[in-house]
Structures are given as C-alpha cells and as structure tokens.
Design a protein around this motif. Structure first.
Motif, short mmCIF file in Angstrom:
data_model
loop_
_atom_site.label_atom_id
_atom_site.label_comp_id
_atom_site.label_asym_id
_atom_site.label_seq_id
_atom_site.Cartn_x
_atom_site.Cartn_y
_atom_site.Cartn_z
N TRP A 1 0.85 -1.19 0.00
CA TRP A 1 0.00 0.00 0.00
C TRP A 1 0.89 1.23 0.00
O TRP A 1 1.85 1.32 0.78
CB TRP A 1 -0.90 0.03 1.23
CG TRP A 1 -1.67 1.32 1.39
CD1 TRP A 1 -2.84 1.66 0.78
CD2 TRP A 1 -1.29 2.44 2.20
NE1 TRP A 1 -3.23 2.93 1.16
CE2 TRP A 1 -2.29 3.43 2.03
CE3 TRP A 1 -0.21 2.71 3.04
CZ2 TRP A 1 -2.25 4.67 2.68
CZ3 TRP A 1 -0.15 3.95 3.69
CH2 TRP A 1 -1.16 4.90 3.51
N LEU A 2 0.58 2.15 -0.90
CA LEU A 2 1.31 3.40 -0.99
C LEU A 2 0.32 4.55 -0.79
O LEU A 2 -0.68 4.66 -1.52
CB LEU A 2 2.01 3.54 -2.34
CG LEU A 2 2.88 4.78 -2.54
CD1 LEU A 2 4.07 4.77 -1.57
CD2 LEU A 2 3.39 4.86 -3.98
N GLY A 3 0.61 5.38 0.18
CA GLY A 3 -0.27 6.49 0.50
C GLY A 3 -0.08 7.68 -0.43
O GLY A 3 0.68 7.64 -1.40
N PRO A 4 -0.76 8.79 -0.12
CA PRO A 4 -0.67 9.98 -0.98
C PRO A 4 0.70 10.65 -0.87
O PRO A 4 1.32 10.66 0.18
CB PRO A 4 -1.77 10.90 -0.43
CG PRO A 4 -1.97 10.44 0.98
CD PRO A 4 -1.72 8.97 0.99
N GLY B 1 3.99 -2.76 3.73
CA GLY B 1 4.44 -3.87 2.90
C GLY B 1 5.92 -3.77 2.59
O GLY B 1 6.67 -3.05 3.24
N ASP B 2 6.34 -4.50 1.60
CA ASP B 2 7.75 -4.61 1.20
C ASP B 2 8.03 -3.62 0.08
O ASP B 2 7.49 -3.74 -1.01
CB ASP B 2 8.01 -6.04 0.73
CG ASP B 2 9.45 -6.30 0.35
OD1 ASP B 2 10.24 -5.33 0.28
OD2 ASP B 2 9.79 -7.47 0.10
N PRO B 3 8.90 -2.62 0.28
CA PRO B 3 9.16 -1.63 -0.76
C PRO B 3 10.09 -2.12 -1.86
O PRO B 3 10.16 -1.50 -2.93
CB PRO B 3 9.81 -0.48 0.01
CG PRO B 3 10.53 -1.14 1.13
CD PRO B 3 9.65 -2.30 1.53
N PRO C 1 12.37 3.42 6.60
CA PRO C 1 11.45 2.45 7.20
C PRO C 1 9.96 2.76 7.05
O PRO C 1 9.13 1.85 7.17
CB PRO C 1 11.87 2.44 8.67
CG PRO C 1 13.33 2.73 8.63
CD PRO C 1 13.47 3.76 7.54
N HIS C 2 9.61 4.01 6.77
CA HIS C 2 8.19 4.34 6.76
C HIS C 2 7.70 5.07 5.52
O HIS C 2 6.50 5.16 5.31
CB HIS C 2 7.85 5.19 7.99
CG HIS C 2 8.32 4.62 9.28
ND1 HIS C 2 7.99 3.34 9.69
CD2 HIS C 2 9.12 5.12 10.25
CE1 HIS C 2 8.56 3.09 10.86
NE2 HIS C 2 9.25 4.14 11.22
N ARG C 3 8.61 5.63 4.69
CA ARG C 3 8.17 6.45 3.58
C ARG C 3 9.00 6.17 2.33
O ARG C 3 10.18 5.80 2.42
CB ARG C 3 8.29 7.95 3.91
CG ARG C 3 7.44 8.41 5.07
CD ARG C 3 7.43 9.94 5.17
NE ARG C 3 8.78 10.46 5.39
CZ ARG C 3 9.11 11.75 5.29
NH1 ARG C 3 8.18 12.65 4.98
NH2 ARG C 3 10.34 12.15 5.51
N LEU C 4 8.35 6.33 1.18
CA LEU C 4 9.07 6.40 -0.08
C LEU C 4 9.36 7.86 -0.39
O LEU C 4 8.56 8.75 -0.08
CB LEU C 4 8.26 5.79 -1.22
CG LEU C 4 8.07 4.28 -1.25
CD1 LEU C 4 7.43 3.87 -2.58
CD2 LEU C 4 9.39 3.54 -1.06
N HIS D 1 1.98 0.39 -8.14
CA HIS D 1 1.45 -0.90 -8.64
C HIS D 1 1.50 -1.95 -7.53
O HIS D 1 2.54 -2.12 -6.89
CB HIS D 1 2.27 -1.36 -9.83
CG HIS D 1 1.64 -2.47 -10.60
ND1 HIS D 1 1.79 -3.79 -10.23
CD2 HIS D 1 0.85 -2.48 -11.70
CE1 HIS D 1 1.14 -4.55 -11.09
NE2 HIS D 1 0.56 -3.79 -11.99
N PRO D 2 0.41 -2.66 -7.30
CA PRO D 2 0.43 -3.66 -6.21
C PRO D 2 1.30 -4.86 -6.54
O PRO D 2 1.59 -5.14 -7.68
CB PRO D 2 -1.05 -4.05 -6.08
CG PRO D 2 -1.63 -3.76 -7.44
CD PRO D 2 -0.88 -2.58 -7.96
#
Length: 397
Positions: A130-133, A174-176, A359-362, A396-397
């Motif tokens: 899951w990727l947020g805004p 999830g796994d980035p 660990p928490h953001r792209l 993309h999931p």
C-alpha cells in the motif's frame, strides 16, 4: 500517525542487490563480500574514502588506465552509490539542505564476489503493498517562485543555468523492494537496478550516464531537454532554441570537466543533441569522450565529474550555491551516482528517475534546468511529467 507494518525495509531478510551496470553474466551470481556506508557527518574526503576502500579489497582503481581483467573466481567488482550531498562535498561545494531521508547513507560501496548458490526467492510478505498519498516539500507556486529566483540570479550574472529539484514523500506498508525494483523495468532505464542496506533501499530508472571508463577512454552522456513522446513533441524538442541553448551549455561544462582529467586535446563531442525516449518523454542526449590522463585514479575522476553538470548548472560551483539556498530539502538519493566499478571497467549512472525508501516512507525527486528563457509553470509541469512514470510504477500492487 504514519501506518507501517512488520515488512518495512528495516525488518526485511537480507537479500541480494541488483546493481546497475554489473557484468550481465555475473549479475545474478553475486554475493556481498564487504560493505562501506559513509555519511557526511563522518568527516574526511569522500572521494579518497571510496578509492581507499576499493583498493583495500583488491580492485585496481588507483590507475584506471592500466589494463585489468575480470576474475570469475575472485572479486567481481563493486556497487557504488554517491549521494548528491557527497558529490557536492567532493567538488568542494556546499552540500545543500538536510536530506528528508536521513536513513540513507551518502556513500555506499558493496564489494561483490561470485557464488554458485544464487539467492533463493524472497519469502512472501505478510502485509499487502500500500502506498499512500504523495506530500511535496514545496507547492507548485513555491516551485514557480524558485524558478523566478533563479532567473533573477541569471539576470544579475551570478549564474547561466541552475537545475532545480523538488521532493515528495509518501507513506507505505508492505515490502518496498519489489516496488523499487519495478523502476528498473521502465522503458529507457539504462541504469535500472536496486541497492539496499539496513533501514534503507533505493531503486533507479535512470537513462543518463554520469561517467563510464573502459580501456582508458572516458564517456559522459548528459541529458538536457524534454518533451512529450509524440510526433509533435519530437519536432518541438528539435526546434526549441531554448532547449538547445540549455543543452549546449551543459555539454560545454562537461567538456571542461573531462578536460581536467584527460590527455591534452583528446576531449571530443561524439554526438550532439540526439533525441532518445524515456518512458513517455523525448529527451536530448549528447555523448562526450576523452582519453584518460596517465595514472588517473578514481578519486580524481569523481572530483572532476561530481555532481553531474546536467543536474547542477553552470558555472557548477555557483549553481550549487544557489541550489543549497533555494531548494527546501536535500536531494537525498537523487542527482548523485549509482553503478558499477570493476577491473578495467567503471560505469556510473546519474541518479535521476530514482526513488528511495526509509522504514516508513518512499521518497522521490524530480526537476529540471532553469535558464533565463524558462517559463515557471512549464518547469513545474516538466518536473511532474518526469515523476509520473515512477509514481505509477511504485503504486502498482
């Protein structure tokens, strides 16, 4: 609160990197032998630190003109990552504002040997991707204002061109790593690949060569000038006096960079303003080459080419000073270098079209070169167009 599950990058099982520009025959048979991670707070000279570490582990980088051969039973080579901040320090310029992704090192060197037991597939993660805004570090209006600030500096004669870069971050669960690996499959990703360590990872889809050295011959391939990948966009790019002037300015800068480390009279422009495609964009690329000066070592090579002229501006030091005071956050994993150093061959891509995970953001960066003729709204739109294929691939999931 930013949501995160048990499969964030800091808890991932140890896996192989897929280093850009590694020898194709070895790419899936590499194992990590040794690693260096360095941050700007560690002190010392980054270029010397890199060269000394590689030399200690048997890679011949003190004289890149000396013939060397690949050993299929020994050290294959090394992945090398250099952040934009480290590149600025290498050339004696200010490193810019603090990075928004401090978990990433500013230099990573991973020494690889060969293995007869390739990595087994990674176990499936327990949390879905899951990727947020995306949250930008500056608004479109602030970006446009920064363009006008650069145009004012050009009018004063402080600089001729400055590359401005914006940043955005998005929470994830999830796994980035699979998401970051997808970037390397984008069309035109000459330096597609990943690199990761404890608590960080990056993925690259860059089409641009910062520097390549083979058999004592140096190449750099700056990219400058962008249009949509349509028939009309192709024609507009070829006909744009603004884009061509911006491009030629960087070609001249990089000719001068290579001249500092080349045999006298050997620098030449092999291709000028050749239009090539990356995803749904046309981009103009040139190829500049030179014969390396006798005894050229990796440290001096990095001092000459870092950071890349196409992501700084001209003059380089003056442009870096403006970048340090204009951009709201540091460039992190972007606008630096990522690639391979092996016996007799070095190939580093410029980390445009690059994303990183903490660990928490792209994190994602995008920008473009600003000249006096730049239109602020058009520059904002161009940066968005460069980021769009990466955002789509990461979501993309």
């Amino acid at each position: 609160m930013i949501p995160h599950g048990p499969d964030v990058v800091e808890t991932l099982p140890r896996r192989w990197n897929t280093p850009p520009a590694a020898p194709p025959a070895c790419r899936h048979t590499l194992t990590e032998h040794a690693r260096l991670e360095w941050r700007t707070t560690d002190g010392g000279d980054p270029a010397t630190t890199i060269q000394d570490f590689l030399t200690t582990h048997g890679l011949p980088v003190t004289d890149l003109t000396r013939p060397a051969h690949h050993d299929p039973t020994g050290i294959c080579g090394a992945s090398l990552y250099v952040s934009a901040a480290a590149g600025a320090l290498i050339t004696g310029a200010p490193p810019g504002p603090p990075t928004p992704a401090p978990a990433l090192p500013d230099i990573a060197v991973v020494i690889h040997t060969h293995t007869d037991h390739p990595t087994p597939p990674a176990p499936p993660t327990t949390a879905p991707w899951w990727l947020g805004p995306w949250q930008p570090s500056w608004t479109p209006d602030q970006h446009a204002t920064a363009v006008d600030t650069v145009r004012a500096a050009i009018a004063r004669g402080d600089v001729y061109q400055v590359n401005l870069v914006g940043h955005a971050a998005a929470p994830y669960t999830g796994d980035p790593l699979p998401a970051l690996a997808r970037l390397g499959t984008l069309p035109g990703a000459r330096y597609g690949g990943t690199l990761h360590g404890h608590g960080w990872a990056l993925g690259c889809a860059s089409p641009e060569t910062l520097v390549e050295v083979t058999a004592g011959r140096i190449h750099t391939r700056p990219i400058k000038g962008t249009r949509p990948a349509t028939t009309q966009g192709h024609r507009e790019l070829l006909d744009s006096a603004k884009e061509r002037a911006e491009h030629v300015m960087i070609v001249d800068l990089e000719r001068n960079d290579l001249a500092r480390i080349a045999r006298t009279g050997s620098v030449q422009v092999d291709e000028l303003f050749t239009v090539r495609r990356w995803c749904d964009l046309w981009q103009a690329e040139s190829t500049i080459s030179a014969t390396a000066a006798d005894g050229l070592g990796l440290a001096d090579l990095l001092r000459a080419v870092c950071p890349g002229g196409s992501v700084t501006g001209a003059p380089k030091h003056a442009a870096l000073t403006h970048i340090a005071t204009t951009e709201p956050v540091g460039r992190g994993a972007s606008m630096g270098a990522l690639g391979w150093v092996g016996p007799g061959h070095l190939d580093l891509g410029l980390t445009i079209r690059t994303a990183a995970a903490d660990p928490h953001r792209l994190h994602l960066w995008a920008g473009g070169g600003i000249t006096w003729d730049s239109d602020p709204q058009a520059e904002v739109a161009e940066a968005a167009a460069k980021a769009a294929p990466l955002r789509a691939a990461l979501a993309h999931p």
